[in-house]
Write an enzyme that holds these catalytic residues in place. Sequence first.
Site, PDB file in Angstrom:
ATOM      1  N   HIS A  29       0.854  -1.189   0.000  1.00 36.94           N
ATOM      2  CA  HIS A  29       0.000   0.000   0.000  1.00 36.94           C
ATOM      3  C   HIS A  29       0.893   1.243   0.000  1.00 36.94           C
ATOM      4  CE1 HIS A  29      -3.506  -2.510   1.284  1.00 36.94           C
ATOM      5  NE2 HIS A  29      -2.551  -3.193   1.899  1.00 36.94           N
ATOM      6  N   HIS A  55      -9.005 -10.858  -0.059  1.00 34.95           N
ATOM      7  CA  HIS A  55      -8.721 -10.709   1.372  1.00 34.95           C
ATOM      8  C   HIS A  55      -9.810 -11.512   2.067  1.00 34.95           C
ATOM      9  CE1 HIS A  55      -8.281  -7.938   5.059  1.00 34.95           C
ATOM     10  NE2 HIS A  55      -9.412  -8.568   5.269  1.00 34.95           N
ATOM     11  N   HIS A  98       1.222   4.042   8.001  1.00 30.31           N
ATOM     12  CA  HIS A  98       0.201   4.932   8.559  1.00 30.31           C
ATOM     13  C   HIS A  98       0.872   6.112   9.247  1.00 30.31           C
ATOM     14  CE1 HIS A  98      -3.337   2.459   7.830  1.00 30.31           C
ATOM     15  NE2 HIS A  98      -2.701   1.403   8.311  1.00 30.31           N
ATOM     16  N   ASN A 101      -4.388  -6.545  10.058  1.00 31.38           N
ATOM     17  CA  ASN A 101      -5.464  -7.378   9.544  1.00 31.38           C
ATOM     18  C   ASN A 101      -4.928  -8.238   8.396  1.00 31.38           C
ATOM     19  OD1 ASN A 101      -7.801  -8.488   8.530  1.00 31.38           O
ATOM     20  ND2 ASN A 101      -8.812  -6.563   8.060  1.00 31.38           N
ATOM     21  N   HIS A 133      -2.275 -12.642   2.164  1.00 31.54           N
ATOM     22  CA  HIS A 133      -1.937 -12.634   3.602  1.00 31.54           C
ATOM     23  C   HIS A 133      -2.707 -13.698   4.398  1.00 31.54           C
ATOM     24  CE1 HIS A 133      -5.512 -10.174   3.929  1.00 31.54           C
ATOM     25  NE2 HIS A 133      -4.932  -9.019   3.684  1.00 31.54           N
ATOM     26  N   ARG A 170      -0.554   4.373  -0.637  1.00 32.60           N
ATOM     27  CA  ARG A 170      -1.467   5.411  -0.130  1.00 32.60           C
ATOM     28  C   ARG A 170      -1.768   6.557  -1.089  1.00 32.60           C
ATOM     29  NH1 ARG A 170      -3.326   1.830   3.238  1.00 32.60           N
ATOM     30  NH2 ARG A 170      -2.021   1.395   5.047  1.00 32.60           N
ATOM     31  N   ASP A 202       2.611  -6.952   2.551  1.00 32.59           N
ATOM     32  CA  ASP A 202       1.444  -6.207   3.036  1.00 32.59           C
ATOM     33  C   ASP A 202       1.904  -4.908   3.699  1.00 32.59           C
ATOM     34  OD1 ASP A 202      -1.130  -5.418   3.577  1.00 32.59           O
ATOM     35  OD2 ASP A 202      -1.563  -7.010   5.027  1.00 32.59           O
TER      36      ASP A 202
END
Length: 460
Positions: free
Chosen positions: A62, A180, A337, A306, A238, A64, A333
């Site tokens: 990710h 997912h 953040h 997650n 994942h 973003r 993954d």
Amino acid sequence: MTDLDISRAWLVDPAAGREGPGDIVVRDGILESVTWLDGADADGVDDRGVVVAPGFIDLHAHFREPGNEDAETIASGLAAAAHGGFTTVCLMPNTTPALDDPAVLAGIRAAADASGSPVRALAYGTVTAGRGGETLAALGELADAGVVGFSDDGAGVGSAALVRSALAYAGALGLPLVDHAEDASQTAGAEANDGFVATVLGLCGWPAAAEEVAVARDLAILAEVVRDVPAARLHLTHVSTAGSLDLIRRAKAAGLPVTCDITPHHLALTDEWVAGSRRWAWDATGDPWSDGAITTAAYASSLRVNPPLRSAGDAAACREALLDGTADAVATDHAPHTAVDKDVEFGLAANGISGIETALGVLLAVVDAGLIPLSRAIEALTTGPAAVLGTRFVDRPVGLVEGEPADLVVFDRSDSWTVSADALVSKGKNSPVIGRQLSGRVLATIANGRLAHEAALEFS
């Protein structure tokens, strides 16, 4: 373009199924020669020193952008990828706006070009419009634009009917559905793996069944869809529980076109870390209070992820799946953040670990423990993910091939680095291994003949 001479290193060529002492020469970005050493020339060279391998491929990251550039941009993400040894990264579509329109993909490509990084940025399109779970996205338009598959990652596709349609349409387009696996009806309010640790800490349990039910559903639908659409493919990302991996293992044995990846943190960490333990999964007992394993404060929000960190038994199952080929790839993954989203109460923190720069070091900890051979670890970062992507997106051998543009990572297993916020190139500092020493410092990453990362060391 890069020139590079490396003498008396340990070469790993997963495409050729070969590893051993050797020299490599790169001229003007082309891998000019690969020389395998033997006899006296190879004396003193082993896999505990400098290692040269193909550049790593990350099936799940990710970055973003667009929408949350405070957490990561395409430029910072590509720089972090290079620091971790990755030369190709597949980006998930849970951006703002979601990647359900070719224009979003065009923006990501423009940002990658503007970054100047030679690391290749690929991307998935969404399964449903806006990742809303209501109607299919324009899969054909996204395929024509060049997405590598379809995923609503961050959330499972809740409707079985939509999973069926997505598998059929994606298969007709020659692309996989990347799911997912999560039954949201079982995870509402969930905070940590359902078990002893969560109970003691007073956290709402996140059951393994929530993943396993979704995996079973997807596999059952795939078995039906593939009868009419033989090209249908399912990739489960994942995967984190022993039960899920057993279902996938049996599905593969039955000939279903399913692949999966696992993360470094699900291989090496357990829910004990949430309690304040910092021992690796293979040393975990499930009760960190009884044997003095608690070394730091509980509830570190960097550990909220997650799917959640699971039990030692699940981590062992992940390692076994990597060994026996049930797991096709290791994917990071990488989920950066901001402090605003992470430095809060554990149960309120955003899910995700910033892990693209530490993936190699964490995986090497598994290797150093004697649980996975180095060659298999490299396969899971190179030829494994390349096979999942297919020749449509990986159109040359993922190996040490003379005459091809160099796509390499050089790392030193005898050297270690201390993970710190300053040492991480990513904007995301939400890593649970900050403060820990990891082996395998990346000395150089060369992507498509161009230097993407270089440490200040001599290589020969």
